[in-house]
Design an enzyme around this catalytic site. Sequence first.
Site, PDB file in Angstrom:
ATOM      1  CG  HIS A 267      -2.025   0.942   1.211  1.00 10.79           C
ATOM      2  ND1 HIS A 267      -1.834   2.300   1.282  1.00 10.79           N
ATOM      3  CD2 HIS A 267      -3.366   0.755   1.114  1.00 10.79           C
ATOM      4  CE1 HIS A 267      -3.009   2.906   1.230  1.00 10.79           C
ATOM      5  NE2 HIS A 267      -3.958   1.983   1.131  1.00 10.79           N
ATOM      6  NE  ARG A 287      -3.225   7.912  -1.422  1.00 10.45           N
ATOM      7  CZ  ARG A 287      -3.255   6.712  -1.973  1.00 10.45           C
ATOM      8  NH1 ARG A 287      -3.171   6.602  -3.278  1.00 10.45           N
ATOM      9  NH2 ARG A 287      -3.359   5.629  -1.232  1.00 10.45           N
TER      10      ARG A 287
END
Length: 685
Positions: A267, A287
Amino acid sequence: MSTSERHTYDVVVIGAGGAGLRAALEAHEQGARVAVVCKSLLGKAHTVMAEGGIAAAMGNVWPEDNWQTHFRDTMRGGKMLNQWQMARIHAEEAPARVWELEEWGAVFDRTPDGRILQRDFGGHRFARLAHVGDRTGLELIRTLQNRLISKRIDVFMECTVLRLLTVPGAADRPGAGRASDEPEALSAPARERSSARVAGRIAGAFAYWRESGTFVRFDAPAVVLATGGIGKSYQVTSNSWEYTGDGHALALWAGAALMDMEFVQFHPTGMVWPPSVKGILVTEGVRGDGGVLLNSEGRRFMFDYIPPVFAAETADSEEEADRWYTDKKTARRPPELLPRDEVARAINAEIKAGRGSPHGGVHLDIASRRDPEYIRRRLPSMYHQFTELADVDITREPMEVGPTCHYVMGGIKVDPSTAAATVPGLFAAGECAAGMHGSNRLGGNSLSDLLVFGRRAGLHAARYAQSLPAHKRAVADDAQIDATAAAALAPFAAALTPGSAQAGTASAEGTASSAGGTTSARDSAGTSVSPSHPPENPYQLQNDIQDVMQRLVGIIRTESELVRALKEIETLRSRARHVAVVGHRQYNPGWHLALDLGSLLTVAECITTAALARRESRGGHTRDDYPSADPAFATLNHVLRLRDGRLVLTTEPLPAMPPELAALFEDAGAESRADRGAPAGGKGS
Ligand code: FAD
């Protein structure tokens, strides 16, 4: 025999995450007698940690969304290596599984007109993730657990499965495990099943209670593995202590096949500071909600890393990327929301180029882009996590983040429709199963995967068990139990009398003694101690396994490093045979870890072997010496099995996609070819 506790069920589900709980509920619904066995406390599985949401094309935010688009996004995210049947079933069934959760009491965030709110995540064309703030997994588990308890399904918690029990011979019913309502084409493995006849079929599982250290035997014709991931084979990981790849190893040792083990997802955003929390996840939701990645020069560097395959749908200026949050019709997605493999590699490259943050990551900034109230409302767990663990107020300053081992795409090879593994009676779902995500998983697709294939695994395990008349149910012989118990207890004897653990065991009352046997299972730690070898510490061994994997089989791999890793793993395997623990059997974490070493080593060897064989870069597997995707590898999976105790790798072709689904990729033309790794203008394979 070393155990006095014994239980009989139709279906034993190993794992109490989303996949295990959903499987247990479905098997119960079918009238099967079901038990759930889990290594930690109920409610502590990884699923509870899931933050961002459940991907399902419900079309609540974007009516244009549909299962075909979700299918297409999933396949493209997986670089077309997914088993298309699984990706299709998943995309079609995910919305029903989310609505069902809501019916069972899950309280999702809402759109202004009262429907389930869906958020943006990397690689998904539309806002698609049903969520509850950034605590979606908690709500999912709370809902499934309440239902499990209301159905009075038996749960054995803090109970670790050491071995699957098998009996030799053929399945009673050819094709067992295949859904009667599914066409043969969707049901994999007649071929596999015939090879599984050699390995036999499932008869149950053998476990120990972590609290008392005593053994427990489960007799059952069907077992569902739902044991989650392998993250603890790496040093920097978002995974917690229990993710040592047990389900992967249990399946392999029982004769089943693993697939796609080279694909490990790093990740892009884990915490990097302070060291005590390194690796803990920072959700992609940051994000999705407007956070941007910055290097040490303050540059929004993701614009430098947009691969051609995603260029058409990715913004090429900050102005367009920022506009996308409010105007999705005319603006394209920000590059921060590219699939995880792309973002992780970009961050890795920035750090390597010396443009990292003070503690070896990059900056993730939402503070300068959203007001504090919005951040606290949308990302309450992140706000809390950084305040408590890093003394960073994310409403005022950027976070420091870097890649962390998060998820494994590889796992137990299953029938796409029934979740049946290649040994009759064995089923697998969730993170420990392979095929759904190809070479790279899109965020949010795991929670939906657990629900869709957890249900199917429970359904078909129950049907399989019910199809066997009582007199045909297999019962494992005691020798199998005794050998496993003796191997499990050997580390006590190794500590007492180094060199004598070959015959070492500890008594059922919980004190160490020496009398017992050995096991022939190659991965059991604690056997065959030679007098000259000093006792090995399980913590040191785990640390050394993680070090090899992080150093040599991490985000970027090369042939020479992978070859070295295999040698080092072999040395570690020899050392693990001398693992020694002191104390007694009652809640002894050192002993528990010693028992996990077998799985860790097996998984490490599988990942490295498959990574060495794949001479290309694709999704969660990047080779510095073969930096591009190679069409020759675009249509094959790597499959691993044990043959005479040795790991054997074969390649298997991907099933061909029917024309109506292949057409979904034709709009994208060159794009689709690039997904597969064909040169532009070349012939798509
Ligand atoms: P898990 O939930 O991992 O459960 C595994 C179970 O198996 C546990 O109960 C464990 O005790 C048990 N077990 C393991 N070994 C044994 C053994 N030997 N004997 C007995 N029991 C055993 N995915 C998304 O789709 N959306 C997200 O927003 C998201 N966020 C995430 C955030 C974090 C921090 C993490 C770590 C993951 C996230 N993921 C997300 C991924 C997702 O949560 C996992 O892939 C998923 O929950 C795995 O579910 P599972 O049911 O397969 O296994």
